[in-house]
Design a protein around this motif. Structure first.
Motif, PDB file in Angstrom:
ATOM      1  N   ARG A  49       0.856  -1.193   0.000  1.00 49.43           N
ATOM      2  CA  ARG A  49       0.000   0.000   0.000  1.00 49.43           C
ATOM      3  C   ARG A  49       0.886   1.235   0.000  1.00 49.43           C
ATOM      4  NH1 ARG A  49      -5.268  -0.128   0.980  1.00 49.43           N
ATOM      5  NH2 ARG A  49      -5.293   1.821   2.125  1.00 49.43           N
ATOM      6  N   GLY A  50       0.359   2.286  -0.587  1.00 48.06           N
ATOM      7  CA  GLY A  50       1.106   3.534  -0.646  1.00 48.06           C
ATOM      8  C   GLY A  50       1.908   3.639  -1.929  1.00 48.06           C
ATOM      9  N   ALA A  51       2.487   4.782  -2.135  1.00 44.18           N
ATOM     10  CA  ALA A  51       3.202   5.074  -3.380  1.00 44.18           C
ATOM     11  C   ALA A  51       4.366   4.114  -3.618  1.00 44.18           C
ATOM     12  CB  ALA A  51       3.714   6.508  -3.363  1.00 44.18           C
ATOM     13  N   CYS A  52       4.501   3.723  -4.849  1.00 47.30           N
ATOM     14  CA  CYS A  52       5.617   2.868  -5.269  1.00 47.30           C
ATOM     15  C   CYS A  52       6.897   3.706  -5.292  1.00 47.30           C
ATOM     16  CB  CYS A  52       5.335   2.312  -6.656  1.00 47.30           C
ATOM     17  SG  CYS A  52       6.671   1.290  -7.294  1.00 47.30           S
ATOM     18  N   THR A  53       7.952   3.155  -4.772  1.00 44.06           N
ATOM     19  CA  THR A  53       9.225   3.886  -4.762  1.00 44.06           C
ATOM     20  C   THR A  53       9.867   3.973  -6.146  1.00 44.06           C
ATOM     21  OG1 THR A  53      10.459   1.903  -4.167  1.00 44.06           O
ATOM     22  CG2 THR A  53       9.693   3.292  -2.351  1.00 44.06           C
ATOM     23  N   ALA A  54       9.355   3.219  -7.099  1.00 45.42           N
ATOM     24  CA  ALA A  54       9.893   3.271  -8.462  1.00 45.42           C
ATOM     25  C   ALA A  54       9.231   4.368  -9.306  1.00 45.42           C
ATOM     26  CB  ALA A  54       9.719   1.919  -9.157  1.00 45.42           C
ATOM     27  N   LEU A  55       8.174   4.989  -8.806  1.00 51.08           N
ATOM     28  CA  LEU A  55       7.471   6.029  -9.555  1.00 51.08           C
ATOM     29  C   LEU A  55       8.383   7.243  -9.733  1.00 51.08           C
ATOM     30  CD1 LEU A  55       4.763   6.877 -10.824  1.00 51.08           C
ATOM     31  CD2 LEU A  55       4.093   7.751  -8.568  1.00 51.08           C
ATOM     32  N   ARG A  56       8.533   7.697 -10.966  1.00 49.64           N
ATOM     33  CA  ARG A  56       9.417   8.819 -11.284  1.00 49.64           C
ATOM     34  C   ARG A  56       8.679   9.854 -12.132  1.00 49.64           C
ATOM     35  NH1 ARG A  56      11.809   6.314  -8.076  1.00 49.64           N
ATOM     36  NH2 ARG A  56      13.982   5.693  -8.045  1.00 49.64           N
ATOM     37  N   TRP A  57       8.874  11.129 -11.791  1.00 48.85           N
ATOM     38  CA  TRP A  57       8.324  12.219 -12.600  1.00 48.85           C
ATOM     39  C   TRP A  57       9.315  12.543 -13.703  1.00 48.85           C
ATOM     40  CZ3 TRP A  57       4.128  14.603 -13.918  1.00 48.85           C
ATOM     41  CH2 TRP A  57       4.211  15.825 -14.593  1.00 48.85           C
ATOM     42  N   SER A  58       8.834  12.725 -14.922  1.00 49.65           N
ATOM     43  CA  SER A  58       9.676  13.106 -16.050  1.00 49.65           C
ATOM     44  C   SER A  58       9.402  14.563 -16.407  1.00 49.65           C
ATOM     45  CB  SER A  58       9.382  12.213 -17.264  1.00 49.65           C
ATOM     46  OG  SER A  58      10.007  12.737 -18.418  1.00 49.65           O
ATOM     47  N   ASP A  59      10.362  15.442 -16.126  1.00 50.46           N
ATOM     48  CA  ASP A  59      10.212  16.849 -16.512  1.00 50.46           C
ATOM     49  C   ASP A  59      10.108  16.973 -18.028  1.00 50.46           C
ATOM     50  OD1 ASP A  59      10.133  18.292 -14.086  1.00 50.46           O
ATOM     51  OD2 ASP A  59      12.302  18.087 -13.866  1.00 50.46           O
ATOM     52  N   ASP A  61       8.927  14.777 -20.280  1.00 49.08           N
ATOM     53  CA  ASP A  61       7.648  14.304 -20.819  1.00 49.08           C
ATOM     54  C   ASP A  61       6.435  14.876 -20.088  1.00 49.08           C
ATOM     55  OD1 ASP A  61       9.004  12.695 -22.686  1.00 49.08           O
ATOM     56  OD2 ASP A  61       9.179  11.073 -21.218  1.00 49.08           O
ATOM     57  N   GLN A  62       6.670  15.556 -18.943  1.00 47.30           N
ATOM     58  CA  GLN A  62       5.589  16.104 -18.128  1.00 47.30           C
ATOM     59  C   GLN A  62       4.561  15.039 -17.732  1.00 47.30           C
ATOM     60  OE1 GLN A  62       5.139  19.768 -17.060  1.00 47.30           O
ATOM     61  NE2 GLN A  62       7.236  19.028 -17.092  1.00 47.30           N
ATOM     62  N   CYS A  63       5.080  13.892 -17.288  1.00 47.46           N
ATOM     63  CA  CYS A  63       4.220  12.821 -16.805  1.00 47.46           C
ATOM     64  C   CYS A  63       5.059  11.877 -15.938  1.00 47.46           C
ATOM     65  CB  CYS A  63       3.578  12.061 -17.957  1.00 47.46           C
ATOM     66  SG  CYS A  63       4.755  11.164 -18.990  1.00 47.46           S
ATOM     67  N   TYR A  64       4.384  10.926 -15.318  1.00 50.52           N
ATOM     68  CA  TYR A  64       5.073   9.929 -14.501  1.00 50.52           C
ATOM     69  C   TYR A  64       5.488   8.748 -15.363  1.00 50.52           C
ATOM     70  CZ  TYR A  64       3.812  12.274 -10.193  1.00 50.52           C
ATOM     71  OH  TYR A  64       3.704  13.183  -9.177  1.00 50.52           O
ATOM     72  N   ARG A  65       6.578   8.123 -14.967  1.00 51.03           N
ATOM     73  CA  ARG A  65       7.089   6.921 -15.618  1.00 51.03           C
ATOM     74  C   ARG A  65       7.499   5.926 -14.547  1.00 51.03           C
ATOM     75  NH1 ARG A  65       4.840   7.757 -20.049  1.00 51.03           N
ATOM     76  NH2 ARG A  65       5.754   9.209 -21.511  1.00 51.03           N
ATOM     77  N   CYS A  66       7.463   4.655 -14.901  1.00 54.28           N
ATOM     78  CA  CYS A  66       7.949   3.623 -13.992  1.00 54.28           C
ATOM     79  C   CYS A  66       9.470   3.619 -14.057  1.00 54.28           C
ATOM     80  CB  CYS A  66       7.410   2.257 -14.386  1.00 54.28           C
ATOM     81  SG  CYS A  66       8.093   0.927 -13.351  1.00 54.28           S
ATOM     82  N   GLY A  67      10.096   3.779 -12.913  1.00 59.37           N
ATOM     83  CA  GLY A  67      11.553   3.785 -12.856  1.00 59.37           C
ATOM     84  C   GLY A  67      12.183   2.474 -13.285  1.00 59.37           C
ATOM     85  N   LEU A  68      11.428   1.369 -13.240  1.00 64.73           N
ATOM     86  CA  LEU A  68      11.966   0.105 -13.743  1.00 64.73           C
ATOM     87  C   LEU A  68      12.306   0.217 -15.221  1.00 64.73           C
ATOM     88  CD1 LEU A  68       9.749  -2.624 -12.048  1.00 64.73           C
ATOM     89  CD2 LEU A  68      12.226  -2.363 -11.859  1.00 64.73           C
ATOM     90  N   LEU A  69      11.549   1.062 -15.935  1.00 63.02           N
ATOM     91  CA  LEU A  69      11.797   1.251 -17.362  1.00 63.02           C
ATOM     92  C   LEU A  69      12.619   2.503 -17.647  1.00 63.02           C
ATOM     93  CD1 LEU A  69       8.245   0.408 -18.756  1.00 63.02           C
ATOM     94  CD2 LEU A  69      10.188  -1.127 -18.420  1.00 63.02           C
ATOM     95  N   SER A  70      12.343   3.593 -16.922  1.00 62.17           N
ATOM     96  CA  SER A  70      12.999   4.868 -17.230  1.00 62.17           C
ATOM     97  C   SER A  70      14.312   5.092 -16.493  1.00 62.17           C
ATOM     98  CB  SER A  70      12.052   6.034 -16.932  1.00 62.17           C
ATOM     99  OG  SER A  70      11.788   6.114 -15.541  1.00 62.17           O
ATOM    100  N   ALA A  71      14.497   4.447 -15.357  1.00 63.20           N
ATOM    101  CA  ALA A  71      15.724   4.636 -14.564  1.00 63.20           C
ATOM    102  C   ALA A  71      16.113   3.345 -13.848  1.00 63.20           C
ATOM    103  CB  ALA A  71      15.521   5.759 -13.554  1.00 63.20           C
ATOM    104  N   PRO A  72      16.287   2.250 -14.606  1.00 62.93           N
ATOM    105  CA  PRO A  72      16.533   0.957 -13.959  1.00 62.93           C
ATOM    106  C   PRO A  72      17.799   0.919 -13.104  1.00 62.93           C
ATOM    107  CG  PRO A  72      16.887   0.797 -16.326  1.00 62.93           C
ATOM    108  CD  PRO A  72      16.285   2.141 -16.058  1.00 62.93           C
ATOM    109  N   ASP A  73      18.865   1.577 -13.519  1.00 60.18           N
ATOM    110  CA  ASP A  73      20.093   1.550 -12.721  1.00 60.18           C
ATOM    111  C   ASP A  73      19.887   2.231 -11.370  1.00 60.18           C
ATOM    112  OD1 ASP A  73      21.505   0.127 -14.611  1.00 60.18           O
ATOM    113  OD2 ASP A  73      22.289   1.916 -15.586  1.00 60.18           O
ATOM    114  N   GLU A  74      19.084   3.281 -11.349  1.00 54.29           N
ATOM    115  CA  GLU A  74      18.782   3.986 -10.100  1.00 54.29           C
ATOM    116  C   GLU A  74      17.848   3.157  -9.211  1.00 54.29           C
ATOM    117  OE1 GLU A  74      15.965   7.730  -8.937  1.00 54.29           O
ATOM    118  OE2 GLU A  74      17.218   7.963 -10.724  1.00 54.29           O
ATOM    119  N   VAL A  75      16.766   2.651  -9.792  1.00 56.33           N
ATOM    120  CA  VAL A  75      15.756   1.912  -9.036  1.00 56.33           C
ATOM    121  C   VAL A  75      16.295   0.572  -8.537  1.00 56.33           C
ATOM    122  CG1 VAL A  75      13.503   0.765  -9.252  1.00 56.33           C
ATOM    123  CG2 VAL A  75      13.832   3.045 -10.192  1.00 56.33           C
ATOM    124  N   LEU A  76      17.145  -0.039  -9.322  1.00 55.80           N
ATOM    125  CA  LEU A  76      17.651  -1.377  -8.975  1.00 55.80           C
ATOM    126  C   LEU A  76      19.081  -1.351  -8.443  1.00 55.80           C
ATOM    127  CD1 LEU A  76      16.237  -3.216 -12.111  1.00 55.80           C
ATOM    128  CD2 LEU A  76      15.336  -3.317  -9.771  1.00 55.80           C
TER     129      LEU A  76
END
Length: 116
Positions: A49-59, A61-76
């Motif tokens: 429950r609660g916000a996923c820690t992988a959720l990332r804002w993209s300045d 694209d002006q939207c949210y992206r999954c960090g597993l796809l947009s920032a895998p080295d950071e998230v993992l």
């Protein structure tokens, strides 16, 4: 009370796009991931429950992206190299990328009064 879903407050970027209709193309609004992580996000966030820690804002694209796809080295970062690469390779399928909006919630603008 049956059928009642308690209200929950989530905080999203002020420029986040409005949540699309259920089943339509994802637009990166972030509502689903800010409420609860998907199974992959639960594994990473260590919570259900609660916000996923992988959720990332993209300045850009002006939207949210999954960090597993947009920032895998950071998230993992805490995962060993071979496992990190394996997770990255399968992440799009695990988060159902491209499958459309599956968030069956109706966000309310905090500036407007709640519906009766």
């Amino acid at each position: 009370m049956l059928g009642h879903t308690p209200s929950r407050t989530i905080w999203l970027h002020p420029h986040a796009p409005a949540k699309p209709a259920l089943g339509t193309t994802c637009n990166g609004c972030g509502v689903c991931c800010a409420l609860d992580p998907c199974p992959a996000g639960a594994m990473l966030s260590r919570r259900f429950r609660g916000a996923c820690t992988a959720l990332r804002w993209s300045d850009k694209d002006q939207c949210y992206r999954c960090g597993l796809l947009s920032a895998p080295d950071e998230v993992l970062a805490r995962w060993p190299g071979p496992l990190r690469r394996w997770i990255s390779r399968h992440a799009a399928r695990w988060i159902a990328s491209g499958q459309g909006c599956d968030a069956d919630w109706t966000p309310e603008d905090p500036a407007s009064p709640p519906a009766p």
